[in-house]
Design a protein around this motif. Structure first.
Motif, PDB file in Angstrom:
ATOM      1  N   ARG A 110      32.918  55.480  50.678  1.00  0.00           N
ATOM      2  CA  ARG A 110      34.367  55.582  50.509  1.00  0.00           C
ATOM      3  C   ARG A 110      34.868  57.008  50.579  1.00  0.00           C
ATOM      4  NH1 ARG A 110      33.853  51.186  46.588  1.00  0.00           N
ATOM      5  NH2 ARG A 110      34.293  49.386  47.883  1.00  0.00           N
ATOM      6  N   ASP A 111      34.080  57.933  49.995  1.00  0.00           N
ATOM      7  CA  ASP A 111      34.568  59.312  49.959  1.00  0.00           C
ATOM      8  C   ASP A 111      34.635  59.902  51.358  1.00  0.00           C
ATOM      9  OD1 ASP A 111      34.530  58.858  47.313  1.00  0.00           O
ATOM     10  OD2 ASP A 111      32.569  59.775  46.988  1.00  0.00           O
ATOM     11  N   GLU A 112      33.670  59.498  52.195  1.00  0.00           N
ATOM     12  CA  GLU A 112      33.637  60.078  53.539  1.00  0.00           C
ATOM     13  C   GLU A 112      34.604  59.384  54.499  1.00  0.00           C
ATOM     14  OE1 GLU A 112      29.025  60.905  54.090  1.00  0.00           O
ATOM     15  OE2 GLU A 112      29.496  59.294  52.704  1.00  0.00           O
ATOM     16  N   LEU A 113      34.730  58.065  54.367  1.00  0.00           N
ATOM     17  CA  LEU A 113      35.555  57.322  55.339  1.00  0.00           C
ATOM     18  C   LEU A 113      36.509  56.358  54.648  1.00  0.00           C
ATOM     19  CD1 LEU A 113      32.668  55.936  57.576  1.00  0.00           C
ATOM     20  CD2 LEU A 113      33.895  58.030  57.973  1.00  0.00           C
ATOM     21  N   PRO A 114      37.422  56.820  53.799  1.00  0.00           N
ATOM     22  CA  PRO A 114      38.206  55.831  53.062  1.00  0.00           C
ATOM     23  C   PRO A 114      38.952  54.841  53.930  1.00  0.00           C
ATOM     24  CG  PRO A 114      39.155  58.021  52.860  1.00  0.00           C
ATOM     25  CD  PRO A 114      37.827  58.188  53.521  1.00  0.00           C
ATOM     26  N   HIS A 115      39.684  55.333  54.938  1.00  0.00           N
ATOM     27  CA  HIS A 115      40.537  54.407  55.696  1.00  0.00           C
ATOM     28  C   HIS A 115      40.088  54.212  57.111  1.00  0.00           C
ATOM     29  CE1 HIS A 115      43.212  54.501  52.467  1.00  0.00           C
ATOM     30  NE2 HIS A 115      43.566  55.747  52.626  1.00  0.00           N
ATOM     31  N   SER A 116      39.090  55.009  57.552  1.00  0.00           N
ATOM     32  CA  SER A 116      38.854  55.006  58.999  1.00  0.00           C
ATOM     33  C   SER A 116      37.947  53.871  59.433  1.00  0.00           C
ATOM     34  CB  SER A 116      38.262  56.330  59.444  1.00  0.00           C
ATOM     35  OG  SER A 116      38.248  57.241  58.397  1.00  0.00           O
ATOM     36  N   ILE A 117      37.994  52.753  58.707  1.00  0.00           N
ATOM     37  CA  ILE A 117      37.180  51.609  59.128  1.00  0.00           C
ATOM     38  C   ILE A 117      38.089  50.403  59.361  1.00  0.00           C
ATOM     39  CG2 ILE A 117      35.343  49.994  58.489  1.00  0.00           C
ATOM     40  CD1 ILE A 117      34.190  52.097  56.677  1.00  0.00           C
ATOM     41  N   ALA A 118      37.972  49.803  60.539  1.00  0.00           N
ATOM     42  CA  ALA A 118      38.647  48.526  60.786  1.00  0.00           C
ATOM     43  C   ALA A 118      37.568  47.579  61.305  1.00  0.00           C
ATOM     44  CB  ALA A 118      39.747  48.688  61.826  1.00  0.00           C
ATOM     45  N   VAL A 119      37.692  46.309  60.997  1.00  0.00           N
ATOM     46  CA  VAL A 119      36.697  45.348  61.474  1.00  0.00           C
ATOM     47  C   VAL A 119      37.401  44.241  62.249  1.00  0.00           C
ATOM     48  CG1 VAL A 119      34.939  43.658  60.805  1.00  0.00           C
ATOM     49  CG2 VAL A 119      35.126  45.813  59.558  1.00  0.00           C
ATOM     50  N   VAL A 120      36.887  43.925  63.420  1.00  0.00           N
ATOM     51  CA  VAL A 120      37.435  42.815  64.194  1.00  0.00           C
ATOM     52  C   VAL A 120      36.310  41.817  64.469  1.00  0.00           C
ATOM     53  CG1 VAL A 120      38.504  42.119  66.366  1.00  0.00           C
ATOM     54  CG2 VAL A 120      39.174  44.272  65.297  1.00  0.00           C
ATOM     55  N   VAL A 121      36.536  40.567  64.071  1.00  0.00           N
ATOM     56  CA  VAL A 121      35.561  39.523  64.377  1.00  0.00           C
ATOM     57  C   VAL A 121      35.865  39.025  65.781  1.00  0.00           C
ATOM     58  CG1 VAL A 121      34.727  37.222  63.751  1.00  0.00           C
ATOM     59  CG2 VAL A 121      35.250  38.893  61.972  1.00  0.00           C
ATOM     60  N   GLU A 122      34.949  39.256  66.703  1.00  0.00           N
ATOM     61  CA  GLU A 122      35.178  38.884  68.103  1.00  0.00           C
ATOM     62  C   GLU A 122      35.036  37.376  68.304  1.00  0.00           C
ATOM     63  OE1 GLU A 122      36.355  40.890  70.294  1.00  0.00           O
ATOM     64  OE2 GLU A 122      36.112  42.744  69.159  1.00  0.00           O
ATOM     65  N   GLU A 123      33.978  36.790  67.702  1.00  0.00           N
ATOM     66  CA  GLU A 123      33.873  35.322  67.802  1.00  0.00           C
ATOM     67  C   GLU A 123      33.015  34.736  66.684  1.00  0.00           C
ATOM     68  OE1 GLU A 123      32.338  34.435  71.676  1.00  0.00           O
ATOM     69  OE2 GLU A 123      30.322  35.094  71.189  1.00  0.00           O
ATOM     70  N   MET A 124      33.318  33.491  66.358  1.00  0.00           N
ATOM     71  CA  MET A 124      32.533  32.728  65.397  1.00  0.00           C
ATOM     72  C   MET A 124      32.219  31.395  66.063  1.00  0.00           C
ATOM     73  SD  MET A 124      34.615  33.641  61.853  1.00  0.00           S
ATOM     74  CE  MET A 124      34.362  32.065  61.117  1.00  0.00           C
ATOM     75  N   LEU A 125      30.948  31.174  66.383  1.00  0.00           N
ATOM     76  CA  LEU A 125      30.585  29.949  67.109  1.00  0.00           C
ATOM     77  C   LEU A 125      29.385  29.274  66.462  1.00  0.00           C
ATOM     78  CD1 LEU A 125      30.637  31.424  70.737  1.00  0.00           C
ATOM     79  CD2 LEU A 125      32.313  29.842  69.790  1.00  0.00           C
ATOM     80  N   PRO A 126      29.434  27.949  66.324  1.00  0.00           N
ATOM     81  CA  PRO A 126      28.239  27.257  65.825  1.00  0.00           C
ATOM     82  C   PRO A 126      27.109  27.381  66.861  1.00  0.00           C
ATOM     83  CG  PRO A 126      30.165  25.801  65.892  1.00  0.00           C
ATOM     84  CD  PRO A 126      30.532  27.045  66.620  1.00  0.00           C
ATOM     85  N   ARG A 127      25.896  27.718  66.410  1.00  0.00           N
ATOM     86  CA  ARG A 127      24.738  27.828  67.312  1.00  0.00           C
ATOM     87  C   ARG A 127      24.428  26.451  67.900  1.00  0.00           C
ATOM     88  NH1 ARG A 127      19.948  31.241  66.759  1.00  0.00           N
ATOM     89  NH2 ARG A 127      21.451  32.822  66.053  1.00  0.00           N
ATOM     90  N   GLU A 128      24.248  26.419  69.191  1.00  0.00           N
ATOM     91  CA  GLU A 128      23.974  25.124  69.840  1.00  0.00           C
ATOM     92  C   GLU A 128      22.544  24.669  69.548  1.00  0.00           C
ATOM     93  OE1 GLU A 128      25.027  25.202  73.982  1.00  0.00           O
ATOM     94  OE2 GLU A 128      27.026  26.001  73.521  1.00  0.00           O
ATOM     95  N   ASP A 129      22.274  23.405  69.827  1.00  0.00           N
ATOM     96  CA  ASP A 129      20.939  22.815  69.673  1.00  0.00           C
ATOM     97  C   ASP A 129      20.382  22.922  68.257  1.00  0.00           C
ATOM     98  OD1 ASP A 129      21.202  22.601  72.448  1.00  0.00           O
ATOM     99  OD2 ASP A 129      20.136  24.475  72.802  1.00  0.00           O
ATOM    100  N   ARG A 130      21.261  22.923  67.236  1.00  0.00           N
ATOM    101  CA  ARG A 130      20.742  22.931  65.859  1.00  0.00           C
ATOM    102  C   ARG A 130      20.879  21.522  65.304  1.00  0.00           C
ATOM    103  NH1 ARG A 130      18.543  27.797  63.607  1.00  0.00           N
ATOM    104  NH2 ARG A 130      19.254  27.073  61.558  1.00  0.00           N
ATOM    105  N   PRO A 131      19.885  21.057  64.506  1.00  0.00           N
ATOM    106  CA  PRO A 131      20.039  19.734  63.880  1.00  0.00           C
ATOM    107  C   PRO A 131      21.242  19.743  62.930  1.00  0.00           C
ATOM    108  CG  PRO A 131      18.101  20.895  63.020  1.00  0.00           C
ATOM    109  CD  PRO A 131      18.607  21.689  64.182  1.00  0.00           C
TER     110      PRO A 131
END
Length: 324
Positions: free
Chosen positions: A229-250
């Motif tokens: 926090r001390d080094e980078l208080p505000h300079s972080i943004a996060v973007v979730v590009e995709e959320m997908l269920p893994r195929e071929d899972r039981p």
């Protein structure tokens, strides 16, 4: 004067009023200077971690709504970023968001920590609140576990006087400790009657109406802020590009693939986030994955990448792309 009717039994009358009491539903938001305990209070009321909590000011960027379901009322909590003197374009945008939100909610809770003197920041906010005439305002003295009763009494008097000076009366003044779960239910009891009559606005199971991707991004961002926090208080943004269920899972062993980018402003900050031999980023992944799995109720594979978006806080195009 007409004839007086016989008075019914007061207990029976109360019982009847209770049974016929209309359901209420509406929006409330907590305001206060950074670190006044707003997000912690939201989490305590909802009973589950929804708003991002951080000991760093200005970390709640999105309007996260927690929902308190009760038999007689439904309270939707809108978590606005703190109002502050803007230094950047992002700061100005955040302040606009705050004022718009205040104008739209049914109740405003002003949070003031019990262990800190009323300062210019608090007065600045309460003065703004005084301008919003119609909305009932509750003063919430937070973090009461940190003070003795004398200090608490002084704080209660100070906040009451501040309202008088600015020409309005608080609808309620209530001390709470979210950490010790003291008077949190009472706060909900006091807010409920101030909401408009309305059927529930959200289905029973909902705790928040934030899109899941935004909440996942917040959890990753919170984990990424931990320790730097001390080094980078505000300079972080996060973007979730995709959320997908893994195929071929039981069916009984699902896995959700989440690909997310952590954006920083300068190449020199990359090393801070990634850490020696990628250790830091790995910790961020492990920590946020636990919270994400608890939130979504499903096992998650989290793929994190650190990218540089030059001076994103000052660039309108970047701000739009990063969802602000």
């Amino acid at each position: 004067m007409g004839a007086m009717s016989a008075r019914p039994n007061p207990e029976a009358a109360a019982q009847q009023a209770e049974n016929n009491a209309p359901h209420r539903a509406g929006f409330a938001c907590f305001v206060g200077r950074p670190n006044a305990g707003k997000s912690t209070l939201t989490n305590a009321l909802v009973g589950q971690k929804v708003a991002i909590t951080s000991n760093r000011p200005q970390t709640t960027r999105h309007t996260v709504r927690g929902i308190v379901h009760r038999e007689d009322a439904q309270l939707i909590l809108v978590d606005t970023p703190g109002l502050h003197k803007p230094r950047t374009l992002l700061g100005e945008r955040l302040n606009d968001v705050v004022r718009t939100t205040w104008a739209e909610v049914d109740v405003i809770g002003f949070c003031l920590p019990a262990d800190q003197k009323l300062g210019p920041g608090d007065k600045f906010i309460v003065k703004e609140l005084a301008g919003i005439k119609k909305t009932p305002k509750i003063a919430v003295i937070t973090k009461t576990d940190l003070v003795d009763s004398k200090q608490l009494a002084e704080q209660l008097i100070a906040v009451s006087r501040l309202g008088e000076e600015l020409g309005f009366a608080w609808a309620e003044i209530i001390p709470v400790s979210a950490v010790k779960d003291s008077q949190v239910d009472l706060l909900a009891d006091l807010i409920a009657p101030l909401l408009p009559e309305s059927p529930p606005l959200y289905p029973e199971g909902d705790l928040t109406d934030e899109p899941e991707m935004v909440m996942v991004a917040e959890l990753i961002r919170e984990a990424a802020l931990e320790g730097v926090r001390d080094e980078l208080p505000h300079s972080i943004a996060v973007v979730v590009e995709e959320m997908l269920p893994r195929e071929d899972r039981p069916a009984d062993k699902p896995l959700l693939d989440i690909h997310a980018n952590v954006y920083i402003e300068r190449p020199s900050q990359k090393g801070i986030i990634i850490g020696p031999k990628g250790k830091r980023l790995k910790e961020v992944g492990t920590k946020s994955r636990k919270h994400i799995e608890a939130l979504l109720g499903t096992p998650v594979f989290l793929d994190l990448h650190v990218k540089v978006a030059k001076d994103w806080q000052r660039d309108p195009k970047q701000l739009r792309k990063l969802g602000f």
